[in-house]
Design an enzyme around this catalytic site. Structure first.
Site, PDB file in Angstrom:
ATOM      1  CG  HIS A 134      -1.957  -1.044   1.250  1.00 57.83           C
ATOM      2  ND1 HIS A 134      -3.215  -0.891   0.734  1.00 57.83           N
ATOM      3  CD2 HIS A 134      -1.906  -2.313   1.734  1.00 57.83           C
ATOM      4  CE1 HIS A 134      -3.903  -2.012   0.907  1.00 57.83           C
ATOM      5  NE2 HIS A 134      -3.134  -2.894   1.509  1.00 57.83           N
TER       6      HIS A 134
ATOM      7  CG  ASN B   2      -7.968  -4.094   1.053  1.00 62.87           C
ATOM      8  OD1 ASN B   2      -7.276  -3.116   1.296  1.00 62.87           O
ATOM      9  ND2 ASN B   2      -7.476  -5.317   0.998  1.00 62.87           N
TER      10      ASN B   2
HETATM   11 FE1  HDD Z   1      -2.452  -4.647   5.643  1.00 52.86          FE
HETATM   12  C1  HDD Z   1      -0.937  -1.653   5.246  1.00 52.86           C
HETATM   13  C2  HDD Z   1      -5.381  -3.341   4.404  1.00 52.86           C
HETATM   14  C3  HDD Z   1      -3.930  -7.759   5.802  1.00 52.86           C
HETATM   15  C4  HDD Z   1       0.328  -5.902   7.075  1.00 52.86           C
HETATM   16  N1  HDD Z   1      -3.039  -2.860   4.947  1.00 52.86           N
HETATM   17  C5  HDD Z   1      -2.268  -1.731   4.881  1.00 52.86           C
HETATM   18  C6  HDD Z   1      -3.033  -0.649   4.367  1.00 52.86           C
HETATM   19  C7  HDD Z   1      -4.291  -1.123   4.121  1.00 52.86           C
HETATM   20  C8  HDD Z   1      -4.289  -2.512   4.501  1.00 52.86           C
HETATM   21  C9  HDD Z   1      -5.465  -0.363   3.571  1.00 52.86           C
HETATM   22  C10 HDD Z   1      -2.527   0.746   4.128  1.00 52.86           C
HETATM   23  C11 HDD Z   1      -2.883   1.664   5.247  1.00 52.86           C
HETATM   24  C12 HDD Z   1      -2.438   3.066   4.926  1.00 52.86           C
HETATM   25  O1  HDD Z   1      -3.099   3.696   4.085  1.00 52.86           O
HETATM   26  O2  HDD Z   1      -1.450   3.485   5.485  1.00 52.86           O
HETATM   27  N2  HDD Z   1      -4.248  -5.417   5.123  1.00 52.86           N
HETATM   28  C13 HDD Z   1      -5.345  -4.691   4.737  1.00 52.86           C
HETATM   29  C14 HDD Z   1      -6.503  -5.544   4.709  1.00 52.86           C
HETATM   30  C15 HDD Z   1      -6.105  -6.780   5.105  1.00 52.86           C
HETATM   31  C16 HDD Z   1      -4.687  -6.704   5.369  1.00 52.86           C
HETATM   32  C17 HDD Z   1      -7.897  -5.093   4.329  1.00 52.86           C
HETATM   33  C18 HDD Z   1      -6.902  -8.034   5.281  1.00 52.86           C
HETATM   34  C19 HDD Z   1      -8.176  -8.065   5.529  1.00 52.86           C
HETATM   35  N3  HDD Z   1      -1.902  -6.501   6.282  1.00 52.86           N
HETATM   36  C20 HDD Z   1      -2.658  -7.638   6.295  1.00 52.86           C
HETATM   37  C21 HDD Z   1      -1.927  -8.711   6.947  1.00 52.86           C
HETATM   38  C22 HDD Z   1      -0.714  -8.172   7.323  1.00 52.86           C
HETATM   39  C23 HDD Z   1      -0.724  -6.799   6.889  1.00 52.86           C
HETATM   40  C24 HDD Z   1      -2.445 -10.106   7.160  1.00 52.86           C
HETATM   41  C25 HDD Z   1       0.448  -8.816   8.027  1.00 52.86           C
HETATM   42  C26 HDD Z   1       0.391  -9.889   8.740  1.00 52.86           C
HETATM   43  N4  HDD Z   1      -0.600  -3.926   6.028  1.00 52.86           N
HETATM   44  C27 HDD Z   1       0.354  -4.607   6.668  1.00 52.86           C
HETATM   45  C28 HDD Z   1       1.585  -3.767   6.977  1.00 52.86           C
HETATM   46  C29 HDD Z   1       1.171  -2.376   6.396  1.00 52.86           C
HETATM   47  C30 HDD Z   1      -0.209  -2.658   5.825  1.00 52.86           C
HETATM   48  C31 HDD Z   1       2.858  -4.355   6.506  1.00 52.86           C
HETATM   49  C32 HDD Z   1       2.140  -1.714   5.433  1.00 52.86           C
HETATM   50  C33 HDD Z   1       2.314  -0.307   5.895  1.00 52.86           C
HETATM   51  C34 HDD Z   1       1.622  -0.243   7.146  1.00 52.86           C
HETATM   52  O3  HDD Z   1       1.035  -1.440   7.434  1.00 52.86           O
HETATM   53  O4  HDD Z   1       1.561   0.733   7.874  1.00 52.86           O
HETATM   54  O5  HDD Z   1       1.791  -3.715   8.332  1.00 52.86           O
END
Ligand code: HDD
Length: 701
Positions: free
Chosen positions: A87, A160
């Site tokens: 993202h 999402n």
């Molecule tokens: Fe995630 C970012 C949505 C599963 C680990 N995720 C991130 C963002 C969104 C989502 C919208 C961007 C937020 C922003 O605008 O800063 N992610 C989801 C959705 C998931 C999901 C809807 C499942 C239903 N995500 C998910 C899992 C993991 C992560 C299972 C790890 C185990 N997501 C992350 C992250 C991020 C992230 C690596 C990247 C940057 C951040 O968090 O701040 O931690």
């Protein structure tokens, strides 16, 4: 020796002297009459020359002594922070959430019980696969993250624009992301799923199919961030004052309706405008055309959940709204673009673990893993634990605790005791104690079957819901899913991955797999039997974009091609009719400045090669015969109409356009092509895509 003067400051427009402006440290700064602050170093030392570094002599080396130069360059060298691991590319905006239906029966969260309160929000929309500098329009899911600054602390709904996710257990997230992102040895493709590692993973991990099918549908190609739905995806809990829990799924419904591009258009927009979605959101907010979404909830009990033919803790499953209706409870409006992209949109840190009293997590194993990941990644991305003090992340309600020190501590806590309990604090000290109204976890019953690495039984059904999704689509939408699969698989080099993918697709629907195989010109491979045979669920018409399409010009854009001598009355009439119906209208020409029939030379909104028809929902042309004849030789003009026609858009075409440009472009007008005088007919046609045209232009697989 002659000394050279610094170049003169270019003429600047006088700026309005508004409220006393502040330097980076928040201290009021001296402002000159022209509205400029006095330029200083970060230490506040006034700078006399911002054009030239300090040199030993006129043509000699630069001196190390130049602390002004060194500070400026050093700060610049450190401007970037790690981009989000997923993202990374996103656009955000401020706004508010207004509740209009209280959920007091189910929750104590004031966010969902107090209908008179406007809760400030910050929302960020993102693509998933591409880097921060990638384009806005790949085929991808869009992140839909909302931070509610409630009176009881920050609540982040990090969702999402699809209601399902690709994997069931957080354990698989790094694998999914590694497979989706650019391949590590060659570092391409950027922001694309059409490559070997992604389809290798999908075909070896059948739980990914449901979300993958959504991504292959036109949902993966949104027309505008203002026209996407949002979903919290996981099952959460609402908890009432007696500690009783009701399960909840969150939905965002755009006021402008859901609308998508078609694939060729979406791809070409990447060339026309890398920032298409960001610009669209920015322009709408700046124009006061504030995007809005209703928040909906699906509420259900443990007993109801036990009857579902799927597991409500499985994030690859949705709950059809025909089974549990969506109740709309409030509205989010985004009404302010951030002042600074980096300070706000880049530094905002969403975290599903930011939870408030009255709402709680469920045992969804994907959600449970997320509760760890976000804070962890933000510690790296934002450089330490005090990122919560950044204005965009700090709560807007009072807060206090005994957390102290750390990199970039911005607050200055007071007092002797930074621990609890203590008997030394004095009035005015930064100290705090717990409250009975604080967050309490729902007391869920513990399982008795012991610690295990395991997935619950119904999680093994990977195909019933992709089948339901497929069965819920219209014929056009299905044809687009097939085309998307054919396109993506045509980019996969390893044939065994293609074969395995098509073999898997037979578990969703035999006809789907057959059509994909035909589209690739290959025999249908033997089915790979799934871990659990799918069941036939009832179709859910609510999942189709086209069945629910909103016929409107609200939020849509119309481009009118004009040139020297174009009939000004006709141009104005067309513009007025489209604007009255809610559209934003832009005039485009072969040159930026043209004189219409009134002889007045005016600046248009764009030049035809820089503002192609791709960026509009429908187009018109009002040209003199002579100009049309001339323009029929211009490839940008031919492409303007060929693309508009090919992308199934309504066209208001004057006689010259038909006689000369259509002829050159090979366009045979159909019911979606109207006369520019027929403004009502044009407005009606522009509200929809001309789907009947599609089979006349290409073979739908
Ligand atoms: Fe995630 C970012 C949505 C599963 C680990 N995720 C991130 C963002 C969104 C989502 C919208 C961007 C937020 C922003 O605008 O800063 N992610 C989801 C959705 C998931 C999901 C809807 C499942 C239903 N995500 C998910 C899992 C993991 C992560 C299972 C790890 C185990 N997501 C992350 C992250 C991020 C992230 C690596 C990247 C940057 C951040 O968090 O701040 O931690």
């Amino acid at each position: 020796m002659a000394t050279r003067k610094p170049p003169a400051r270019p003429e600047q427009k006088p700026r309005k002297a508004d409220a006393p402006r502040r330097g980076n440290g928040g201290e009021p700064r001296q402002q000159a009459e022209d509205g400029y602050d006095t330029l200083t170093t970060a230490q506040g030392i006034p700078v006399s020359d911002n054009q030239n570094s300090l040199r030993a002599f006129e043509r000699g080396p630069t001196l190390l002594e130049d602390f002004i130069l060194r500070e400026k360059i050093t700060h610049f060298d450190h401007e970037r922070i790690p981009e989000r691991v997923v993202h990374a590319r996103g656009s955000g905006a401020h706004g508010y959430f207004q509740l209009n239906k209280s959920l007091a029966k189910y929750t104590t969260a004031r966010l969902f019980t107090e209908t008179k309160v406007r809760t400030p929000v910050f929302a960020r929309f993102s693509t998933v696969a591409g880097g921060a500098g990638s384009v806005d329009t790949p085929r991808d899911v869009r992140g839909f993250a909302v931070k509610f600054y409630t009176q009881e602390g920050n609540f982040d709904l990090v969702g999402n624009d699809f209601p399902v996710f690709a994997i069931q257990d957080a354990m698989k997230f790094p694998d999914l992301v590694h497979a989706l992102k650019m391949e590590p040895d060659r570092a391409f493709p950027q922001a694309a799923s059409a490559h070997d590692t992604f389809w290798d993973f999908v075909s070896l991990t059948p739980e990914t199919w449901h979300m993958t099918l959504w991504a292959m549908s036109d949902r993966g190609l949104p027309r505008s961030l203002r026209m996407i739905e949002g979903f919290g995806i996981h099952t959460f809990r609402l908890v009432d004052k007696n500690g009783r829990s009701t399960f909840v799924k969150f939905h965002w419904r755009p006021h402008l309706g859901v609308q998508s591009h078609i694939w060729d258009e979406h791809m070409k927009i990447q060339h026309a405008d890398n920032d298409f979605h960001r610009r669209d959101l920015f322009e709408a907010i700046q124009a006061g055309d504030f995007p809005a979404w209703d928040l909906g909830v699906q509420l259900f009990t443990e007993e109801q959940a036990a009857e579902f033919p799927f597991d409500h803790l499985d994030a690859t499953k949705l709950i059809p709204e025909e089974l549990v209706p969506v109740q709309l409870i409030g509205t989010m409006v985004l009404d302010r673009w951030p002042d600074n992209f980096f300070a706000e949109t880049e530094q905002v840190a969403f975290c599903p673990a930011n939870m408030i009293p009255g709402i709680d997590f469920s045992d969804d194993p994907l959600l449970q893993g997320r509760l760890f990941s976000y804070l962890d990644t933000q510690l790296l991305r934002l450089g330490g634990p005090n990122f919560t003090q950044l204005p965009i992340n700090a709560p807007k309600c009072p807060f206090a605790n005994h957390q102290r020190d750390g990199h970039m501590q911005i607050t200055t806590p007071k007092g002797r005791a930074a621990y609890d309990p203590n008997s030394l604090s004095q009035p005015g000290d930064t100290t705090a104690r717990e409250t009975a109204a604080g967050f309490r976890s729902f007391r869920a019953a513990a399982g008795e079957d012991g610690k295990q690495r395991i997935r619950a039984e119904l999680f093994a059904d990977h195909f019933s819901q992709p089948r339901m999704f497929w069965n819920s689509l219209t014929d056009i939408e299905r044809a687009h899913v097939v085309s998307a699969l054919v396109f993506e698989l045509s980019k996969v080099e390893n044939e065994h991955i293609v074969v395995r993918t098509v073999a898997q697709a037979r578990n969703i629907d035999e006809a789907l797999a057959k059509r994909v195989a035909d589209g690739l010109g290959m025999p249908l491979p033997a089915r790979i039997p799934p871990a659990r045979e799918p069941i036939d669920m009832l179709p859910s018409p609510a999942l189709s974009i086209l069945r629910n399409a909103k016929e409107t010009l609200q939020g849509r854009a119309i481009g009118i091609l004009v040139s020297e001598g174009s009939d000004v009355a006709q141009v104005n009439a067309l513009r007025k009719a489209a604007e009255k119906a809610g559209a934003q209208v832009k005039l485009i020409g072969p040159k930026l400045h043209v004189a219409l029939s009134d002889g007045k030379r005016r600046r248009l909104d764009g030049k035809v090669d820089g503002m192609p028809s791709l960026v509009f929902d429908a187009v018109g042309s009002v040209l003199s015969l002579d100009e049309a004849r001339k323009l029929a030789k211009e490839s940008a003009v031919i492409d303007f109409f060929r693309d508009a026609f090919g992308h199934l858009k309504a066209i208001a075409a004057c006689g010259g356009t038909r006689a000369h440009i259509f002829k050159a472009a090979g366009i045979k007008p159909d019911a979606g092509v109207v006369e520019p005088e027929d403004t009502a007919g044009f407005v009606a046609a522009a509200k929809v895509r001309q789907w009947a045209r599609e089979p006349t232009l290409r073979t739908l697989p």
